[in-house]
Scaffold this active site. Sequence first.
Site, PDB file in Angstrom:
ATOM      1  N   ASP A 143       0.819  -1.210   0.000  1.00  0.00           N
ATOM      2  CA  ASP A 143       0.000   0.000   0.000  1.00  0.00           C
ATOM      3  C   ASP A 143       0.859   1.268   0.000  1.00  0.00           C
ATOM      4  OD1 ASP A 143      -2.448   1.357  -0.030  1.00  0.00           O
ATOM      5  OD2 ASP A 143      -3.327   0.004   1.437  1.00  0.00           O
ATOM      6  N   GLY A 168      15.414  -3.562   5.215  1.00  0.00           N
ATOM      7  CA  GLY A 168      16.313  -4.202   4.262  1.00  0.00           C
ATOM      8  C   GLY A 168      17.527  -4.771   4.961  1.00  0.00           C
ATOM      9  N   GLU A 191       6.541  -1.156  11.694  1.00  0.00           N
ATOM     10  CA  GLU A 191       7.894  -1.420  11.220  1.00  0.00           C
ATOM     11  C   GLU A 191       8.289  -2.841  11.609  1.00  0.00           C
ATOM     12  OE1 GLU A 191      10.133   0.620   9.632  1.00  0.00           O
ATOM     13  OE2 GLU A 191       8.850   2.406   9.553  1.00  0.00           O
TER      14      GLU A 191
END
Length: 279
Positions: A143, A168, A191
């Site tokens: 999204d 990442g 997160e």
Amino acid sequence: MTDADLARAIATLWTRRDTLSPASPAEERAPVEQALAALDSGRLRVAEPGPDGWVTHGWLKQAVLLSFRLNDSVPIPGPAGTPVFDKVRLKTEGWDAARFASAGFRAVPGAVVRHSAYVAAGCVLMPCFVNVGAHVGAGTMIDTWSTVGSCAQVGARCHISGGVGLGGVLEPLQAAPVIVEDDCFVGARSEVAEGVIVEQGSVIAMGVFLGASTRIVDRATGAVTYGRVPAYSVVVPGTWPGRALPDGSPGPGLACAVIVKRVDAQTRAKTAVNDLLRD
């Protein structure tokens, strides 16, 4: 070249990575380009499920890192015609209608996917960023303003809500990537980082922060775990009582994540994907 041969070639290049440059000959570039093409197509992935859990292939992360050594930054056509200056081209650069139809995913204006990331058929990409080496499974929605970090793995039929950050992992090299398994919902502004695994069917509420050192507390049992959300958990943000201050007064609490229940029919009805958006 077999995958085993390719892995050995990448490992050899890695041992002398300081000698590589954009001027390196084609025979040195070929293994890296082949590995990135395999990631881009989804034939290979940086992490994959095995009989004893998820397996991370460090040599594929090495290939992604070597590509930064081998390529110069150049002007690249960006979203809405805005040029960028980068070492990695966009996944969809030069695609026509037939190539998009073959890939089978939908990308609205502002969706950015870098080469070597894989996006499966049926996905919907809102204005978002999918980084190198990432893998997004079939029917998943990424999204608005969400980020799928380098080498992060997202399963099928997931909804990664607005403003979510999936961390990442290209450094340190030995670190495991973030993994969100099939049929998960990750709420807005949450997160997930530092190699945390969100197991199948879990629901992460809005504003939950999960890192390797985050306490994950099961309210029903009192059990505290780290780095892994058990399958079909419903997780909300919480607070862990802090230590007392030197004067004996209560200390500040620390953020934690709380498993409040297991996914039930009511939760699934609220978080189910909408097939109409994926037609």
